[in-house]
Scaffold this active site. Structure first.
Site, short mmCIF file in Angstrom:
data_model
loop_
_atom_site.label_atom_id
_atom_site.label_comp_id
_atom_site.label_asym_id
_atom_site.label_seq_id
_atom_site.Cartn_x
_atom_site.Cartn_y
_atom_site.Cartn_z
N HIS A 26 0.88 -1.18 0.00
CA HIS A 26 0.00 0.00 0.00
C HIS A 26 0.91 1.23 0.00
O HIS A 26 1.73 1.40 -0.89
CB HIS A 26 -0.92 -0.12 1.23
CG HIS A 26 -2.06 0.84 1.28
ND1 HIS A 26 -2.44 1.64 0.24
CD2 HIS A 26 -2.93 1.13 2.29
CE1 HIS A 26 -3.48 2.39 0.59
NE2 HIS A 26 -3.79 2.10 1.85
N HIS B 28 -2.30 -2.21 -9.75
CA HIS B 28 -3.29 -1.65 -8.83
C HIS B 28 -4.52 -2.53 -8.83
O HIS B 28 -4.88 -3.08 -9.86
CB HIS B 28 -3.67 -0.22 -9.27
CG HIS B 28 -4.30 0.57 -8.18
ND1 HIS B 28 -5.62 0.47 -7.87
CD2 HIS B 28 -3.75 1.44 -7.29
CE1 HIS B 28 -5.87 1.27 -6.84
NE2 HIS B 28 -4.76 1.85 -6.47
N ASP C 155 2.68 5.60 -6.74
CA ASP C 155 3.94 5.53 -5.99
C ASP C 155 5.18 5.44 -6.87
O ASP C 155 6.30 5.52 -6.38
CB ASP C 155 3.92 4.31 -5.06
CG ASP C 155 2.93 4.50 -3.93
OD1 ASP C 155 2.88 5.61 -3.39
OD2 ASP C 155 2.21 3.54 -3.60
N1 CMC Z 1 5.05 -6.69 -10.46
C1 CMC Z 1 4.97 -7.91 -11.04
N2 CMC Z 1 3.84 -8.63 -11.13
C2 CMC Z 1 2.72 -8.08 -10.59
C3 CMC Z 1 2.73 -6.83 -9.97
C4 CMC Z 1 3.94 -6.10 -9.93
N3 CMC Z 1 3.99 -4.91 -9.35
N4 CMC Z 1 1.49 -6.54 -9.52
C5 CMC Z 1 0.73 -7.59 -9.85
N5 CMC Z 1 1.48 -8.53 -10.50
C6 CMC Z 1 1.00 -9.79 -11.08
C7 CMC Z 1 0.76 -10.85 -10.00
O1 CMC Z 1 1.90 -11.61 -9.76
C8 CMC Z 1 -0.37 -11.62 -10.61
O2 CMC Z 1 0.16 -12.45 -11.59
P1 CMC Z 1 -0.44 -13.94 -11.82
O3 CMC Z 1 -1.85 -13.72 -12.30
O4 CMC Z 1 0.47 -14.58 -12.82
O5 CMC Z 1 -0.41 -14.62 -10.48
C9 CMC Z 1 -1.21 -10.56 -11.31
O6 CMC Z 1 -0.27 -9.52 -11.65
C10 CMC Z 1 -2.34 -9.98 -10.47
O7 CMC Z 1 -1.78 -9.51 -9.24
P2 CMC Z 1 -2.55 -9.52 -7.86
O8 CMC Z 1 -1.55 -9.54 -6.75
O9 CMC Z 1 -3.60 -10.59 -7.87
O10 CMC Z 1 -3.28 -8.12 -7.91
P3 CMC Z 1 -3.89 -7.32 -6.69
O11 CMC Z 1 -4.99 -6.52 -7.22
O12 CMC Z 1 -4.18 -8.23 -5.55
O13 CMC Z 1 -2.66 -6.40 -6.22
C11 CMC Z 1 -1.20 -4.61 -5.89
C12 CMC Z 1 -2.56 -5.06 -6.44
C13 CMC Z 1 -1.10 -3.09 -5.94
C14 CMC Z 1 -1.06 -5.07 -4.43
C15 CMC Z 1 -0.09 -5.25 -6.76
O14 CMC Z 1 -0.20 -4.83 -8.10
C16 CMC Z 1 1.31 -4.96 -6.22
O15 CMC Z 1 1.79 -5.69 -5.34
N6 CMC Z 1 2.01 -3.89 -6.74
C17 CMC Z 1 3.30 -3.52 -6.25
C18 CMC Z 1 3.15 -2.72 -4.97
C19 CMC Z 1 2.65 -1.31 -5.25
O16 CMC Z 1 3.14 -0.61 -6.11
N7 CMC Z 1 1.67 -0.89 -4.43
C20 CMC Z 1 1.12 0.45 -4.51
C21 CMC Z 1 -0.31 0.44 -4.94
S1 CMC Z 1 -0.91 2.06 -5.43
C22 CMC Z 1 -0.91 3.05 -4.03
C23 CMC Z 1 -1.56 2.48 -2.85
O17 CMC Z 1 -2.68 1.97 -2.89
O18 CMC Z 1 -0.94 2.54 -1.79
#
Ligand code: CMC
Length: 428
Positions: free
Chosen positions: A267, A307, A363
């Site tokens: 987050h 996201h 971010d």
């Molecule tokens: N790098 C590489 N792969 C990713 C990433 C990433 N940053 N984000 C998602 N994926 C992949 C993930 O591995 C999954 O792949 P697969 O379907 O093969 O298993 C797919 O994309 C879907 O990911 P998810 O984890 O199911 O998606 P989510 O909606 O649960 O997660 C998130 C959203 C923001 C937690 C995630 O994209 C992430 O961890 N991003 C990096 C951390 C980040 O930048 N966070 C800030 C978010 S914006 C500001 C805020 O809200 O604070």
């Protein structure tokens, strides 16, 4: 056409009619679906709230597929261009843009609440020198509430508003004092002649000069960053604010809980993680190798990408990228920018990221700006929390006034053992 959903339970052959409002059915309406009269009734299973609306809200609108973000109906692009952070905070909390007098009074009130009780300094001084700024902020927020026992009167609108003034005002002083304590600098007290962001820069960076004069470019850049971070509907920390607030605790304790939720690297902690990632990559030529490692799952995630809601370019990231160039005109270019640009370029073309609709989020570039402005990396999430308190408070107030809301208390599907007999120690 009836606004209902007809459900047939194939276990019993019975059919049920469930009302639909706003494309949504009420999970509680499913409870009448039973196999036997003494059944508990059907529930929904939705870990991480992937498809559950927890509230009705009129504060922030997001269309993740189109990349749209609006506060109280106003597009984020217009607010970032024309508004100030305090005006935006007013908009979020009061529901409408202020008149000239209302804004003047709001600014005056917030400005005159920035000072902290002197006893608070002892609390800040008692942290270990290397205590993380978010740990400091979370505990400082909870501690701040102890100075205002009347803050428990959450259903008294006047008292409630006063706490909101205090929280929005004092969070910059708490953040800056904690920073000064870390580096052993004397505390710089608030200067009421300055704007909210100017005053924050003053409390952070004032040296021995009689009067601190913030750079207008940096002051404005911070305003824009604060506007962009002010609210984002039902994210993890806002959900924490509402869930904790639903127990009717005082707002300081609920804000501390929301800040704790923000701290995590998935987050608000992501901006700090982005900087660490860019520093580790170290050179543009290492970017392709890093991307390969991310894709194979060995290099962790590409921080600042992806996201839950945006499956398109995060509109905040677009604005931040522009702000970055304006800031670098004053501070000089952050050397990590080239690595970030190359990461973005490759990721946006790469099948792995394209397929999963992973775009830069808020971010990705914010940390580069904060670093260029001389904020230490561990403080980045604090810079997210400062403006987000106005969103948390707006959402908390809306929750308290919503007659549909009750204490947040999800159900579970129990998977453990039942009715075991206690086993004496010597026979285990
Ligand atoms: N790098 C590489 N792969 C990713 C990433 C990433 N940053 N984000 C998602 N994926 C992949 C993930 O591995 C999954 O792949 P697969 O379907 O093969 O298993 C797919 O994309 C879907 O990911 P998810 O984890 O199911 O998606 P989510 O909606 O649960 O997660 C998130 C959203 C923001 C937690 C995630 O994209 C992430 O961890 N991003 C990096 C951390 C980040 O930048 N966070 C800030 C978010 S914006 C500001 C805020 O809200 O604070």
């Amino acid at each position: 056409m009836a606004d209902t959903l007809t459900i047939t339970d194939n276990r019993t052959g019975k059919t049920y009619e469930v009302p639909i409002t706003d494309d949504t059915i009420k999970a509680i309406d499913l409870r009448k679906i039973k196999v036997a009269d003494d059944d508990f009734g059907m529930m929904t299973y939705d870990p991480a709230f992937m498809n559950t609306a927890s509230c009705r809200s009129a504060i922030t609108f997001i269309d993740g597929d189109k990349g749209i973000l609006e506060y109280r109906g106003y597009p984020i692009e217009q607010l970032a261009e024309k508004s100030t952070y305090l005006e935006t905070a007013y908009l979020l909390i009061h529901g409408a843009l202020p008149t000239k007098d209302e804004l003047a009074s709001w600014q005056h009130t917030i400005t005159h609440h920035t000072i902290l009780n002197e006893n608070f300094r002892h609390l800040i001084d008692s942290f270990r020198y290397n205590a993380h700024p978010m740990g400091r902020l979370i505990s400082s927020m909870a501690a701040l509430g102890t100075f205002y026992p009347e803050s428990k009167e959450i259903f008294d609108p006047e008292c409630r508003m006063k706490q909101m003034h205090r929280i929005i005002a004092k969070i910059i002083t708490i953040a800056a004092f904690n920073y000064r304590s870390t580096i052993g600098m004397p505390y710089a007290y608030p200067d009421n002649d300055l704007s909210y962001t100017g005053n924050f820069l003053n409390m952070m960076f004032k040296m021995t000069e009689q009067k601190y004069k913030p750079s207008p470019v940096l002051e404005r850049a911070l305003e824009v960053l604060f506007i962009l971070h002010a609210d984002h509907e039902q994210n993890c920390s806002t959900n924490a604010m509402r869930a904790v607030g639903s127990s009717h605790v005082d707002p300081y304790s609920a804000v501390a809980a929301a800040a704790a939720a923000l701290y995590g690297p998935l987050h608000g902690g992501a901006n700090e993680a982005v900087l660490q990632m860019l520093t580790e990559i170290g050179n543009v030529k290492n970017v392709p190798d890093f991307i390969t490692r991310v894709k194979s799952g060995e290099g962790g995630r590409l921080m600042g990408f992806g996201h839950r809601v945006y499956k398109n370019y995060d509109p905040r990231a677009k604005i931040i990228k522009q702000v970055a160039y304006e800031v670098f005109e004053v501070t000089g270019k952050n050397p990590l920018l080239d690595i970030a640009l190359e990461l973005e370029r490759i990721a946006l073309e790469d099948d792995y990221f394209v397929k999963r609709k992973l775009y830069p989020n808020v971010d990705f570039y914010s940390g580069l700006i904060y670093q260029a402005m001389r904020f230490p990396t561990p403080m980045f999430t604090v810079l997210f929390a400062i403006p987000r308190v106005s969103g948390w408070l707006a959402q908390w107030q809306e929750m308290l006034e919503d007659s549909d809301q009750k204490i947040a208390r999800p159900r579970q599907i129990y998977t453990g053992a039942r009715t075991l007999d206690y086993v004496a120690m010597e026979t285990r």
